[in-house]
Each structure stands twice: as C-alpha cells, then as structure tokens.
Design a protein around this motif. Structure first.
Motif, PDB file in Angstrom:
ATOM      1  N   GLN A  14      38.033  67.287 -21.415  1.00 59.03           N
ATOM      2  CA  GLN A  14      39.458  68.087 -21.389  1.00 59.03           C
ATOM      3  C   GLN A  14      39.544  68.636 -20.037  1.00 59.03           C
ATOM      4  OE1 GLN A  14      39.386  72.331 -23.000  1.00 59.03           O
ATOM      5  NE2 GLN A  14      40.350  71.155 -24.780  1.00 59.03           N
ATOM      6  N   SER A  54      44.444  61.590 -31.279  1.00 58.40           N
ATOM      7  CA  SER A  54      43.127  61.529 -30.625  1.00 58.40           C
ATOM      8  C   SER A  54      42.593  59.983 -30.639  1.00 58.40           C
ATOM      9  CB  SER A  54      42.181  62.603 -31.472  1.00 58.40           C
ATOM     10  OG  SER A  54      40.675  62.189 -31.026  1.00 58.40           O
ATOM     11  N   LEU A  55      41.960  59.894 -29.744  1.00 62.61           N
ATOM     12  CA  LEU A  55      41.356  58.525 -29.971  1.00 62.61           C
ATOM     13  C   LEU A  55      39.803  58.665 -30.434  1.00 62.61           C
ATOM     14  CD1 LEU A  55      42.256  57.645 -26.027  1.00 62.61           C
ATOM     15  CD2 LEU A  55      43.096  56.555 -28.104  1.00 62.61           C
ATOM     16  N   ARG A  56      39.505  59.494 -31.020  1.00 59.05           N
ATOM     17  CA  ARG A  56      38.316  59.740 -31.530  1.00 59.05           C
ATOM     18  C   ARG A  56      37.972  58.778 -32.649  1.00 59.05           C
ATOM     19  NH1 ARG A  56      38.316  64.766 -31.896  1.00 59.05           N
ATOM     20  NH2 ARG A  56      37.684  65.035 -29.748  1.00 59.05           N
ATOM     21  N   ASP A  87      47.427  56.210 -22.986  1.00 60.01           N
ATOM     22  CA  ASP A  87      46.226  56.521 -23.877  1.00 60.01           C
ATOM     23  C   ASP A  87      45.123  55.863 -23.021  1.00 60.01           C
ATOM     24  OD1 ASP A  87      47.565  56.283 -27.364  1.00 60.01           O
ATOM     25  OD2 ASP A  87      47.395  58.051 -25.960  1.00 60.01           O
ATOM     26  N   HIS A  98      32.294  57.356 -29.379  1.00 53.49           N
ATOM     27  CA  HIS A  98      33.768  57.078 -28.848  1.00 53.49           C
ATOM     28  C   HIS A  98      33.850  55.426 -28.938  1.00 53.49           C
ATOM     29  CE1 HIS A  98      34.408  61.320 -28.460  1.00 53.49           C
ATOM     30  NE2 HIS A  98      33.209  61.184 -27.628  1.00 53.49           N
ATOM     31  N   GLN A 103      45.315  64.126 -25.832  1.00 53.45           N
ATOM     32  CA  GLN A 103      45.364  62.572 -26.544  1.00 53.45           C
ATOM     33  C   GLN A 103      44.754  62.709 -27.902  1.00 53.45           C
ATOM     34  OE1 GLN A 103      47.321  60.671 -25.020  1.00 53.45           O
ATOM     35  NE2 GLN A 103      46.648  59.940 -23.129  1.00 53.45           N
ATOM     36  N   GLN A 108      38.153  59.687 -22.932  1.00 56.76           N
ATOM     37  CA  GLN A 108      38.904  60.526 -22.983  1.00 56.76           C
ATOM     38  C   GLN A 108      38.790  61.698 -24.152  1.00 56.76           C
ATOM     39  OE1 GLN A 108      42.755  59.064 -21.944  1.00 56.76           O
ATOM     40  NE2 GLN A 108      43.821  60.788 -22.785  1.00 56.76           N
ATOM     41  N   SER A 109      38.801  61.152 -25.320  1.00 57.39           N
ATOM     42  CA  SER A 109      38.686  61.950 -26.317  1.00 57.39           C
ATOM     43  C   SER A 109      37.527  63.078 -26.509  1.00 57.39           C
ATOM     44  CB  SER A 109      38.687  61.394 -27.657  1.00 57.39           C
ATOM     45  OG  SER A 109      37.466  60.544 -27.859  1.00 57.39           O
TER      46      SER A 109
END
Length: 217
Positions: A138, A3-5, A206, A33, A217, A134-135
C-alpha cells in the motif's frame, strides 16, 4: 479495482532464480499472491524503475501476508531467489506497519497468462524484506487525513464495473482527485499529481506500475 488477492498458496517449487514448472500450468507465488504461468515460462529477477520512487510503501497486515524476513543476510538471499526461506528469522507484518519499504526487484515471468507480478520490497536499512505482490502493499500515506480528498473519489472509480476515465462519472471523480492532489505539499504533492497523470494516460492498470494505486487495487 478489485483486489488481486487470491487464495493462500505456498510456492510450488523454486530453482535458482526461477520456478520449477509442472506439465501444464502451475500457480507460482509468494505465500498469498498467485501468478499463473505456462509450462514454457521462464522467470528472472530484474531491476525496475519503481525503485526510483523510494521508500513510500507499507507491507499490509492481513491473514494472507507473506513473512517479513529479518536481517541483511536474508535480504541478500531474496535478491537471488524469489522463494520462501527455510530456517530464516521472520517478523509479523503487524510489527512493521510504521516501516517504509521500497520496491527493490521484480520477478519477471515470461508467458505469464494471469495474476500479478511479484516484487521484492525492502526497508531502508535492509533490515526487513519480503517478496509479495501489489495486493500485499500500500502507498504509505494512502490513508492519511491529507489524502482523503484524493482517495475518496478514486475509490468510487475503483468500485465501478466500468472504470473508463472518459465516462462522465469517472471523469468527474478523477478531476476531483486531481484538484485535491494539487493542494498537497512537497514531495507528496509531486508524487500524487504525477501518479494521477499516469493514471489518466494509462487507465486503471492492474499490472503494478502506479504505486499510488497500491492498496486500492
């Protein structure tokens, strides 16, 4: 894909359509984010080809979610400024899980050295909108029963350290996902198959250019 979180963080500062940067680096983000940019960075809100994909995204409900703004007037403000609005009516992401969103704009940050791009997403009637990454999004049908045979092998690839699709195990799982995708029907089949072909060409990207991967992701 991890995850990009990142850790929760408010916008440091916003001026016009961009961010007010510090002396070295600053964490500029929607509520949860993060994007790291250099002091020489500039930002602008731009159109994106992702808009053409239509209303196929869900705003995720999690503790780090950005606020969902209510009303077209707030949407019109967000189109011009990627910021947290003051004194604006909002609703919890939990209340909009059945609402479909599309990517409307992207915040383009020059000389961004880390993090994820931010997107303005909006419902079809412009009633709900927010800036997120993005994180926080969905693919709307990602967890549907019809998609399980597609997402299961993709998640296996996502959880591996080496996600090179030329590797035997990744190639096997990718082919399994593609086979399942071709059994889908209508517009869903078209989008998923084309997204997988893009994945095969570009790899696990990503940077948020393949909406099928949103949520994985």
């Amino acid at each position: 894909m991890k995850s990009l979180r990142k850790s929760a963080l408010l916008l440091t500062a916003v001026v016009g359509t961009g961010f007010l940067f510090g002396t070295n680096h600053v964490q500029a983000a929607t509520k949860a984010h993060v994007t790291t940019v250099s002091k020489k960075s500039s930002s602008s809100i731009k159109n994106t080809p992702l808009t053409k994909k239509g209303y196929i995204l869900r705003v995720l409900d999690n503790k780090e979610a950005s606020p969902i703004y209510i009303g077209k007037a707030n949407y019109n403000r967000l189109v011009k400024n990627a910021t947290l609005l003051k004194n604006a009516k909002t609703i919890s992401p939990k209340k909009v899980q059945n609402i479909k969103f599309r990517v409307e704009k992207v915040l383009d940050v020059s000389k961004r050295v880390a993090g994820a791009p931010a997107y303005l997403v909006v419902s079809k009637d412009k009633k709900y909108s927010t800036w997120t990454t993005q994180s926080g999004l969905q693919y709307y049908y990602l967890n549907d029963k019809s998609m399980r045979s597609v997402t299961k092998p993709l998640k296996r690839i996502a959880n591996r350290q080496d996600r090179d699709l030329k590797k035997a195990n990744n190639k096997r799982d990718f082919n399994q996902a593609m086979k399942a995708a071709k059994k889908l029907k209508g517009s869903q089949r078209s989008l998923v198959v084309s997204s997988l072909k893009k994945l095969q060409k570009d790899g696990m990207n990503d940077e948020g250019v393949n909406l099928l991967l949103f949520g994985l992701q």
